[in-house]
Design a protein around this motif. Structure first.
Motif, PDB file in Angstrom:
ATOM      1  N   UNK A  64      42.646  36.813  19.775  1.00  0.00           N
ATOM      2  CA  UNK A  64      41.836  37.568  20.643  1.00  0.00           C
ATOM      3  C   UNK A  64      42.709  38.581  21.461  1.00  0.00           C
ATOM      4  N   UNK A  65      42.331  39.389  22.338  1.00  0.00           N
ATOM      5  CA  UNK A  65      43.007  40.154  23.223  1.00  0.00           C
ATOM      6  C   UNK A  65      43.419  39.299  24.300  1.00  0.00           C
ATOM      7  N   UNK A  66      42.934  38.534  24.968  1.00  0.00           N
ATOM      8  CA  UNK A  66      42.961  37.577  25.970  1.00  0.00           C
ATOM      9  C   UNK A  66      44.384  36.746  25.334  1.00  0.00           C
ATOM     10  N   UNK A  67      44.271  36.227  24.106  1.00  0.00           N
ATOM     11  CA  UNK A  67      45.302  35.450  23.597  1.00  0.00           C
ATOM     12  C   UNK A  67      46.659  36.418  23.788  1.00  0.00           C
ATOM     13  N   UNK A  68      46.318  37.490  23.452  1.00  0.00           N
ATOM     14  CA  UNK A  68      47.837  38.487  23.408  1.00  0.00           C
ATOM     15  C   UNK A  68      48.167  38.845  24.734  1.00  0.00           C
ATOM     16  N   UNK A  69      47.158  38.998  25.469  1.00  0.00           N
ATOM     17  CA  UNK A  69      47.708  39.390  26.927  1.00  0.00           C
ATOM     18  C   UNK A  69      48.262  38.411  27.911  1.00  0.00           C
ATOM     19  N   UNK A  70      48.221  37.106  27.386  1.00  0.00           N
ATOM     20  CA  UNK A  70      48.617  35.954  28.128  1.00  0.00           C
ATOM     21  C   UNK A  70      49.530  35.152  27.647  1.00  0.00           C
ATOM     22  N   UNK A  71      50.051  35.686  26.428  1.00  0.00           N
ATOM     23  CA  UNK A  71      51.187  34.675  25.739  1.00  0.00           C
ATOM     24  C   UNK A  71      52.144  35.696  24.972  1.00  0.00           C
ATOM     25  N   UNK A  72      53.326  35.280  25.002  1.00  0.00           N
ATOM     26  CA  UNK A  72      54.163  36.232  24.336  1.00  0.00           C
ATOM     27  C   UNK A  72      54.076  35.706  22.926  1.00  0.00           C
TER      28      UNK A  72
ATOM     29  N   UNK B 183      39.948  46.073  21.405  1.00  0.00           N
ATOM     30  CA  UNK B 183      41.480  46.137  21.059  1.00  0.00           C
ATOM     31  C   UNK B 183      42.077  47.410  21.154  1.00  0.00           C
ATOM     32  N   UNK B 184      41.210  48.601  21.257  1.00  0.00           N
ATOM     33  CA  UNK B 184      41.973  49.973  21.393  1.00  0.00           C
ATOM     34  C   UNK B 184      42.391  50.245  22.852  1.00  0.00           C
ATOM     35  N   UNK B 185      41.633  49.466  23.821  1.00  0.00           N
ATOM     36  CA  UNK B 185      41.988  49.561  25.362  1.00  0.00           C
ATOM     37  C   UNK B 185      43.277  48.756  25.362  1.00  0.00           C
ATOM     38  N   UNK B 186      43.379  47.533  24.760  1.00  0.00           N
ATOM     39  CA  UNK B 186      44.573  46.862  24.834  1.00  0.00           C
ATOM     40  C   UNK B 186      45.632  47.244  24.314  1.00  0.00           C
ATOM     41  N   UNK B 187      45.591  47.954  23.240  1.00  0.00           N
ATOM     42  CA  UNK B 187      46.780  48.653  22.483  1.00  0.00           C
ATOM     43  C   UNK B 187      47.288  49.924  23.187  1.00  0.00           C
ATOM     44  N   UNK B 188      46.472  50.621  24.107  1.00  0.00           N
ATOM     45  CA  UNK B 188      46.698  51.587  24.886  1.00  0.00           C
ATOM     46  C   UNK B 188      47.430  51.173  26.154  1.00  0.00           C
ATOM     47  N   UNK B 189      47.331  50.104  26.669  1.00  0.00           N
ATOM     48  CA  UNK B 189      47.833  49.559  27.878  1.00  0.00           C
ATOM     49  C   UNK B 189      49.345  49.180  27.665  1.00  0.00           C
TER      50      UNK B 189
ATOM     51  N   UNK C 133      37.890  56.620  11.645  1.00  0.00           N
ATOM     52  CA  UNK C 133      38.978  57.561  11.568  1.00  0.00           C
ATOM     53  C   UNK C 133      39.794  57.782  12.783  1.00  0.00           C
ATOM     54  N   UNK C 134      38.888  57.952  13.898  1.00  0.00           N
ATOM     55  CA  UNK C 134      39.529  58.148  15.437  1.00  0.00           C
ATOM     56  C   UNK C 134      40.052  56.898  15.743  1.00  0.00           C
ATOM     57  N   UNK C 135      39.490  55.898  15.379  1.00  0.00           N
ATOM     58  CA  UNK C 135      40.035  54.368  15.815  1.00  0.00           C
ATOM     59  C   UNK C 135      41.242  54.136  15.176  1.00  0.00           C
ATOM     60  N   UNK C 136      41.445  54.254  13.981  1.00  0.00           N
ATOM     61  CA  UNK C 136      42.526  54.252  12.950  1.00  0.00           C
ATOM     62  C   UNK C 136      43.680  54.953  13.530  1.00  0.00           C
TER      63      UNK C 136
ATOM     64  N   UNK D  69      52.696  37.845  10.424  1.00  0.00           N
ATOM     65  CA  UNK D  69      51.542  38.848  10.949  1.00  0.00           C
ATOM     66  C   UNK D  69      50.736  38.581  11.824  1.00  0.00           C
ATOM     67  N   UNK D  70      50.560  39.367  12.632  1.00  0.00           N
ATOM     68  CA  UNK D  70      49.453  39.079  13.582  1.00  0.00           C
ATOM     69  C   UNK D  70      48.181  40.124  13.616  1.00  0.00           C
ATOM     70  N   UNK D  71      47.104  39.608  13.525  1.00  0.00           N
ATOM     71  CA  UNK D  71      45.886  40.386  13.485  1.00  0.00           C
ATOM     72  C   UNK D  71      45.199  40.497  14.759  1.00  0.00           C
ATOM     73  N   UNK D  72      44.921  41.484  15.420  1.00  0.00           N
ATOM     74  CA  UNK D  72      44.170  41.328  16.523  1.00  0.00           C
ATOM     75  C   UNK D  72      42.618  41.440  16.468  1.00  0.00           C
ATOM     76  N   UNK D  73      41.997  40.875  17.407  1.00  0.00           N
ATOM     77  CA  UNK D  73      40.433  40.689  17.285  1.00  0.00           C
ATOM     78  C   UNK D  73      39.693  40.866  18.522  1.00  0.00           C
ATOM     79  N   UNK D  74      38.582  41.238  18.998  1.00  0.00           N
ATOM     80  CA  UNK D  74      37.413  41.210  18.241  1.00  0.00           C
ATOM     81  C   UNK D  74      36.689  42.714  17.899  1.00  0.00           C
ATOM     82  N   UNK D  75      36.787  43.478  18.793  1.00  0.00           N
ATOM     83  CA  UNK D  75      35.925  44.788  18.658  1.00  0.00           C
ATOM     84  C   UNK D  75      36.857  45.797  18.826  1.00  0.00           C
TER      85      UNK D  75
END
Length: 348
Positions: free
Chosen positions: A34-42, A64-70, A140-143, A54-60
């Motif tokens: 989840x985003x929270x997992x990725x935000x709080x652990x290296x 995830x887009x807001x996380x990746x832009x941060x 397409x926009x999200x991708x 391989x790491x897959x982000x999750x959930x919506x």
């Protein structure tokens, strides 16, 4: 002479191991977080230290887009590149791809329930061209922002949610309705974003049945997620009754997999499992107890999957966040998971 023989033997052993791991073994050793997992652990560093590739982000998508832009998201991507970790985005997507507020504008884009009423709760009407156009455009926009490094895209339907029951959709199973949407998305992704794009068809809960009436477009691959199974024993125990669904057995999961692999290429397929899913084991409540990891069950399971020609494995590891690792200073399960996959050789 002895030294020379030893050298030759070492080269032969190394060659066999390399040949096995690259040609017959598992190529993808993934975790989905989840985003929270990725935000709080290296996680990029932890994955590299554990042997996960391989790491897959999750959930919506929008989350995830807001996380990746941060800043944290950008550092995550930079660190994954540094460690050679593939990034992909495994997403329950339909509510974001077809915003619910559009129901007031045109209710026919949304699913009809069994009572014959259009409703904006989940998914869509797959026979609405307008809905499919909006879904495709938003995918397409999200991708453009959520760019996988391995060309694998994941725009799943809403989680364990019903499909459309209108007169046109009702003749299609939930898996076929999902595939109709996926076929539209993959053509757009390949034309507008990534000529090598691949898009997952998620076989999970209501979409476990293989599609029959709809044929996948080029680039659609199977992702098989047996959430209803018995984790106390291997899938090889076909008669084991499944946790969470007493009407199913492990063997029925394998039957669904076999049917899907008549439609989809096994070498492209991805298994999405739950061996390390702290969230599922804790019934999605915190504070989380330590993950129950059984490497013997896991080893037997991957034998089963290898026999079907599967070469790509990932697992949910959601709730492995800062609080989890503060409570349990142990990464043994991650390391054993990746090591067994990386060294795996199918039995002769």
């Amino acid at each position: 002479m002895i030294k020379k023989r030893y050298l030759v033997l070492s080269v032969l052993v190394t060659t066999l191991l390399v040949s096995c791991s690259h040609n017959n073994g598992y190529q993808m050793r993934g975790v989905v977080l989840s985003v929270h997992d990725l935000e709080t652990v290296d996680w990029p560093k932890l994955a590299a230290e554990s042997g996960i590739n391989t790491i897959g982000t999750h959930v919506f998508p929008n989350q995830v887009r807001e996380f990746i832009k941060s800043d944290k998201g950008q550092k995550f991507l930079t660190d994954c590149r540094k460690y050679g970790i593939d990034v992909e985005h495994q997403l329950h997507s339909m509510t974001d791809l077809l915003p619910r507020e559009l129901f007031a504008e045109d209710s026919t884009m949304f699913r009809m329930n069994k009572e014959g009423i259009r409703i904006a709760d989940f998914n869509c009407c797959v026979h609405s061209e307008k809905a499919l156009d909006i879904i495709t455009k938003n995918a397409v926009e999200i991708a453009k922002i959520l760019i996988p490094t391995n060309h694998r895209y994941y725009f799943w339907c809403d989680d364990n949610a019903a499909g459309c029951e209108c007169s046109e959709c009702a003749e299609y199973s939930e898996s076929e309705q999902a595939l109709i949407i996926e076929n539209h998305i993959i053509k757009a992704l390949r034309a507008r974003i990534d000529s090598k794009a691949k898009l997952a068809h998620l076989a999970y809960q209501g979409t476990l049945k293989a599609p029959v009436k709809i044929v996948p477009e080029d680039g659609i691959f199977l992702e098989f997620a047996p959430v209803y199974r018995n984790w106390t024993v291997s899938l090889a125990d076909r008669d084991a009754v499944c946790t969470g669904n007493l009407d199913m057995t492990n063997g029925q999961n394998l039957d669904y997999l076999a049917e899907n692999l008549k439609v989809f290429d096994a070498t492209e397929a991805v298994i999405l499992e739950y061996w390390l899913d702290v969230s599922l084991q804790n019934a999605y409540t915190k504070p989380a107890k330590k993950v129950v990891w059984d490497k013997n069950v896991f080893s037997k399971d991957i034998d089963i999957y290898a026999n079907y020609g599967i070469r790509n494995i990932t697992t949910f590891a959601v709730y492995m966040d800062d609080a989890y690792f503060k409570a349990y200073h142990d990464t043994t399960s991650l390391k054993e998971y990746a090591k067994i996959l990386s060294e795996y050789c199918p039995p002769k």
